[in-house]
Motif scaffolding. Structure first.
Motif, PDB file in Angstrom:
ATOM      1  N   GLN A 259       0.845  -1.209   0.000  1.00 36.70           N
ATOM      2  CA  GLN A 259       0.000   0.000   0.000  1.00 36.70           C
ATOM      3  C   GLN A 259       0.879   1.257   0.000  1.00 36.70           C
ATOM      4  O   GLN A 259       0.584   2.237  -0.674  1.00 36.70           O
TER       5      GLN A 259
ATOM      6  N   ASP B 261       1.950   1.692  -3.429  1.00 31.09           N
ATOM      7  CA  ASP B 261       0.854   2.225  -4.259  1.00 31.09           C
ATOM      8  C   ASP B 261       0.765   3.732  -4.119  1.00 31.09           C
ATOM      9  O   ASP B 261       0.469   4.448  -5.082  1.00 31.09           O
TER      10      ASP B 261
ATOM     11  N   ARG C  38      -6.524  -6.252  -6.003  1.00 34.65           N
ATOM     12  CA  ARG C  38      -5.821  -4.962  -6.055  1.00 34.65           C
ATOM     13  C   ARG C  38      -4.686  -4.982  -7.065  1.00 34.65           C
ATOM     14  O   ARG C  38      -4.298  -3.951  -7.616  1.00 34.65           O
TER      15      ARG C  38
END
Lengths: 474, 498
Positions: B184, B187, B223
């Motif tokens: 994350q 990202d 994802r």
């Protein structure tokens, strides 16, 4: 082979005390002392894995002179210990020259820590090595071992005197060494120990104006086989004859190579005599043929030439075993021009040949020749060059074994069977394999200057030797 | 030392009071230097931890060394299974690493690691289970990075070398949650880190699949797919077959692996093979490259799957009690593994042998392991051997020394010998090796015949369920799942596959 005994009184002192530093009063360690050190090292390491000890213990006396004056006279001794710790498939080694307990333990621990990062090597497996029968070559000279340092100085002074009388400058080096190499494996209770001596003397005599230079040198295990005075006379003679050289056009010449010059080319052939590399597909090895085939069995050089090595030859003795404990055996590499053998390890022998003996590559060798002297070779040459030796020889192409280097310490033009004039040094680009295939005549084999790897090499006359550039340096 | 120098200056002044005071301070300094020298000497000699003070440089070095070894455990795990206890003393076991790492963190010694060892420091923190300190340390390091790309490189490096380091799993479990948080974080860097994000997702998906965390797998895959698509859409990315195949496997194969296993467990090998064949078709279709080399390779490697296993013959059998039954034996799951003791391959497959031991331990009598070896005229660096003697040595090596609970079949390898001066032996393929090899013979190298650690799993009904040419570490999970499913099926349908 006489074990070293100089300056000893009684048996070697026991060195097993944990805190004592052995007091070595001899020129180098005896076999018993080496074994005691190995035993102590084995006691100091905790884990029950393999411990090997390689001991290079030596004494060396050297004397150097330059501009007709002695500039260095030294006597040194040292013990180079290599401690090897092994696990199955991996080993690591650490070197030290300290023999006390703390250093031995520290080195062993360091080897263990190195071992943790070692790559797996399948050939490094703890199989008990077989017992080999080792030869006993002539590598020990009591006279060399007992040589007093003043005798070296006398030899140097005698070598300098003729050059000084002639108004020339002499520079040279004498070294006498007595040593032993021991390979001890505590796990398999195996000790290999070989004492040996080496001696060498080489000198250059130069014109003070820098217009001429002559060289002569010889090495042997026996100081008694080196005649410094005749070497000095030869170097002086070459120096005087090589003064005021003239320039000649580089190109292909017939050459008369003195044994030292031949040796400086042929030793590169010896170095290339490895079998695994020659059988590697797409190998750039001079003895690679095609695919997985080498040139074994094929004619590679002139049929008048045989190259091999017999450790029992009185002038070609080398250590009877390798670091791995494998024996040095007689071998013929090239028999009458045909490649008959290439060097391989015991591992290769087992895998490919179903044999247990390696063909160990030693740089020592014997090259066959004829009955002519250098003078005979010169007399039979209409036009060519007489080469004393080469310098700075470098490999520039593996596959062709192409070398480059420069002539040095005496290059003369031969015209109508006579040495007519000194010529300036030349750079050559040539392969020894080409030279050995273009032989006109071979001279008598003789010992050459090759410390550590004795060689017996003939002079030779060869066609079309390629010189590329004039070198102004003398 | 400063104190001593100062005292020398004061003594020169000749003041008696100072002289007395300085005598005391000099003695103190000498004591201090002596104790420092003793400590330095102790460090040089590397005393055993038992004799050392509570914590010292030795421990830290040991910890660092252990962490390095775990990172490189492709080498070291290879040895754990085969070393004697005495040899094991030379190295720390993974549990000891965790213990030492905790000691390092507890004594704050880990902070003494030089700046260049920052990644090692993070590994030590992970091994010590100090996750919160790890996060703080990592964040501090990441914010010090000059650019977003540098930050992405750092994060991916930490993810691969510390958080998801498979080889370190024996010292600490893979931190899937921590890894997910790092993805994350990647990202949030955006498209500048697109390449690194795909790598991070790959690693995380493989780790989740490996530990059987289906929920994480599905969540992360959802994802990951937009990232993959975005990455493949970038003009500069080559649309290579291997990349497409990988993403196809992620979409088609891995999520349905359990479904495939369920079919084997519930309906038996025949149905499993039907489903498998269908899935291979889907995979090729999803990869949009049925004619490509990669798919051909996948299909080629599984060409044998579903066929009847050839009978095993041998010139010498070692460790076999029943010499009459045909192998692979009906009614038993048989794992046929081609092994070799030569060259580098003889050392590298130690994890493979450990895998065989683990599988046998798990499935006992339900699984028969048959090792197939060949004679080569020598064993390691021992003198040349005759075939029968070599078969005995091979039996000792594989069954006793490597402790593989198996039957060993040894085939004499046919060879031709060249005339002198060459004299080399050139080996050819033995019958069994030829029968089990699906490689075109003209591509086989005489010296290194393909099939080292070639593994074939044969169902109790004689059909090949699995055929792996490359061997190594990878097949354990696949084999384990297949064997477990067949064992379940046999339990539910006794005698059905005999």
């Amino acid at each position: 082979m006489t074990p070293p005994s100089r300056r000893t009184a009684g048996p070697p002192k026991r060195l097993s005390s944990r805190t004592s530093v052995p007091s070595i009063t001899r020129r180098f360690l005896t076999q018993a002392e080496c074994e005691t050190i190995a035993q102590r090292a084995a006691e100091l390491v905790k884990a029950d894995s393999s411990l090997r000890l390689l001991v290079d213990t030596w004494w060396s006396a050297e004397l150097r002179w330059a501009r007709n004056r002695i500039s260095l006279s030294s006597e040194r001794r040292d013990n180079d210990l290599t401690i090897v710790r092994s696990l199955p498939g991996a080993s690591a080694e650490v070197k030290t020259n300290q023999l006390d307990d703390a250093s031995l333990e520290g080195a062993s621990r360091e080897a263990e820590r190195e071992l943790h990062g070692a790559r797996v090597d399948p050939e490094d497996l703890m199989e008990p090595p077989p017992r080999f029968d080792y030869l006993k070559p002539a590598i020990w000279s009591e006279e060399t071992f007992q040589l007093p340092m003043p005798d070296c100085a006398k030899a140097a002074i005698a070598a300098v005197a003729p050059a000084e009388r002639a108004g020339m400058l002499s520079a040279g080096y004498i070294e006498v060494r007595a040593a032993a190499f021991a390979a001890i494996d505590t796990r398999f209770s195996r000790t290999l120990y070989a004492p040996y001596t080496t001696a060498q003397c080489s000198m250059t005599v130069r014109d003070p104006r820098g217009t001429g230079s002559g060289w002569a040198g010889l090495s042997s295990y026996d100081w008694g086989r080196i005649d410094c005075q005749s070497l000095a006379a030869r170097a002086l003679e070459k120096c005087l004859a090589s003064r005021n050289p003239v320039a000649i056009e580089p190109g292909r010449y017939t050459v008369v190579l003195e044994p030292q010059a031949v040796h400086e080319l042929v030793q590169h052939v010896i170095r290339a005599l490895g079998r695994p590399a020659a059988e590697l597909p797409s190998s750039a090895d001079p003895f690679h043929l095609r695919g997985v085939d080498s040139k074994l069995g094929l004619k590679v050089i002139d049929e008048r030439v045989t190259i091999g090595h017999d450790p029992m030859h009185p002038d070609l003795g080398v250590l009877p075993f390798t670091v791995e404990g494998e024996p040095t055996l007689p071998v013929t590499w090239i028999d009458r021009g045909v490649l008959t053998n290439l060097a391989y390890s015991r591992s290769y022998a087992l895998q490919w040949l179903h044999e247990n003996s390696p063909a160990t590559l030693r740089m020592a060798y014997h090259m066959s020749g004829g009955a002519s002297t250098v003078d005979d070779l010169v007399r039979s040459t209409r036009r060519g060059l007489l080469v004393t030796r080469f310098s700075n020889v470098r490999l520039i192409d593996d596959a062709a074994l192409l070398l480059t280097g420069v002539t040095r310490d005496g290059l003369w033009l031969i015209e109508d069977g006579k040495v007519s004039k000194a010529v300036k040094n030349l750079r050559f680009v040539e392969s020894p394999l080409f030279v050995l295939n273009a032989i006109d005549e071979l001279g008598m084999p003789e010992r050459v200057f090759s410390p550590g790897a004795p060689a017996i090499v003939p002079s030779l006359k060869a066609r079309d030797f390629s010189f590329t550039t004039i070198i102004d340096a003398v | 030392m400063v104190m001593t120098t100062a005292c020398v200056g004061e003594l020169r002044d000749g003041r008696a009071a100072t002289r007395r005071r300085c005598r005391g301070r000099t003695a103190l300094a000498v004591l201090l230097i002596a104790s420092m020298a003793r400590a330095a000497s102790a460090q040089t000699l590397f005393p055993s931890p038992a004799g050392a003070p509570a914590f010292g440089r030795y421990d830290l070095e040991m910890c660092m060394g252990a962490v390095t070894r775990i990172r490189n455990s492709a080498q070291w795990n290879t040895r754990y299974d085969t070393l004697t206890a005495a040899e094991l003393l030379l190295m720390a076991d993974p549990p000891a690493v965790a213990q030492v790492a905790r000691q390092c963190v507890g004594n704050r010694a880990v902070l003494q690691l030089p700046p260049g060892q920052r990644l090692t420091r993070l590994q030590v923190l992970l091994a010590a289970q100090a996750d919160s300190v790890f996060r703080t340390e990592l964040n501090s390091w990441a914010t010090s990075m000059a650019s977003s790309i540098a930050r992405a490189k750092l994060l991916i490096s930490v993810l691969q070398n510390a958080v998801l380091d498979r080889s370190a799993a024996s010292a600490h479990p893979a931190r899937l949650g921590l890894a997910e948080a790092l993805t994350q974080q990647l990202d949030s860097i955006g498209s500048a880190a697109l390449y690194y994000r795909t790598i991070a997702y790959n690693d995380l998906l493989l780790a989740a699949d490996q530990v059987g965390d289906t929920a994480t797998y599905r969540r992360v895959l959802a994802r990951a797919m937009p990232t993959y698509r975005a990455y493949l859409a970038v003009d500069s990315v080559q649309q290579n077959a291997a990349g497409q195949l990988f993403f196809a496997v992620m979409q088609v194969w891995t999520p349905r692996w359990r479904e495939l296993m369920d079919s084997l467990r519930a309906r038996g090998p025949a149905h499993y093979l039907t489903v498998l064949s269908r899935m291979q078709g889907e995979l090729a279709s999803a990869a949009h490259m049925s004619a490509s080399d990669s798919v051909a390779w996948v299909q080629g490697a599984r060409r044998w799957v579903g066929q009847s296993a050839p009978a095993l013959t041998a010139d010498y059998w070692v460790g076999r009690t029943d010499s009459t039954a045909t192998l692979p034996q009906r009614g038993k799951i048989t794992l046929v593994a081609f092994v070799d003791d030569r060259c580098r391959g003889s050392c590298d497959p130690y994890p493979f042998y450990a895998m065989l031991r683990r599988l046998k331990r798990r499935y006992g009598g339900a699984l028969e392991i048959v090792l197939v070896a060949n004679t080569w005229g020598f064993f390691r660096l021992r003198p040349p051997l005759e075939p029968e003697a070599e078969a005995n040595v091979l039996g000792w090596y594989f069954l006793n020394y490597l402790r593989i609970p198996a039957i060993l079949a040894v085939d004499e390898t046919p060879f031709v010998t060249r005339a002198a001066p060459d004299r080399r032996r050139f080996y050819q393929h033995s019958t069994v090796r030829e029968a089990y090899s699906d490689t075109d013979p003209k591509h086989q190298n005489q010296w290194s015949p393909s099939g080292l650690n070639m593994t074939t799993l044969v169902a109790p009904d004689g059909h090949i369920l699995y055929h792996e040419l490359l061997g190594g570490n990878s097949p354990e999970q696949d084999l384990d799942r297949l064997i477990a499913a067949v064992v379940d099926y046999q339990r539910q349908h006794p005698g059905h596959l005999s």
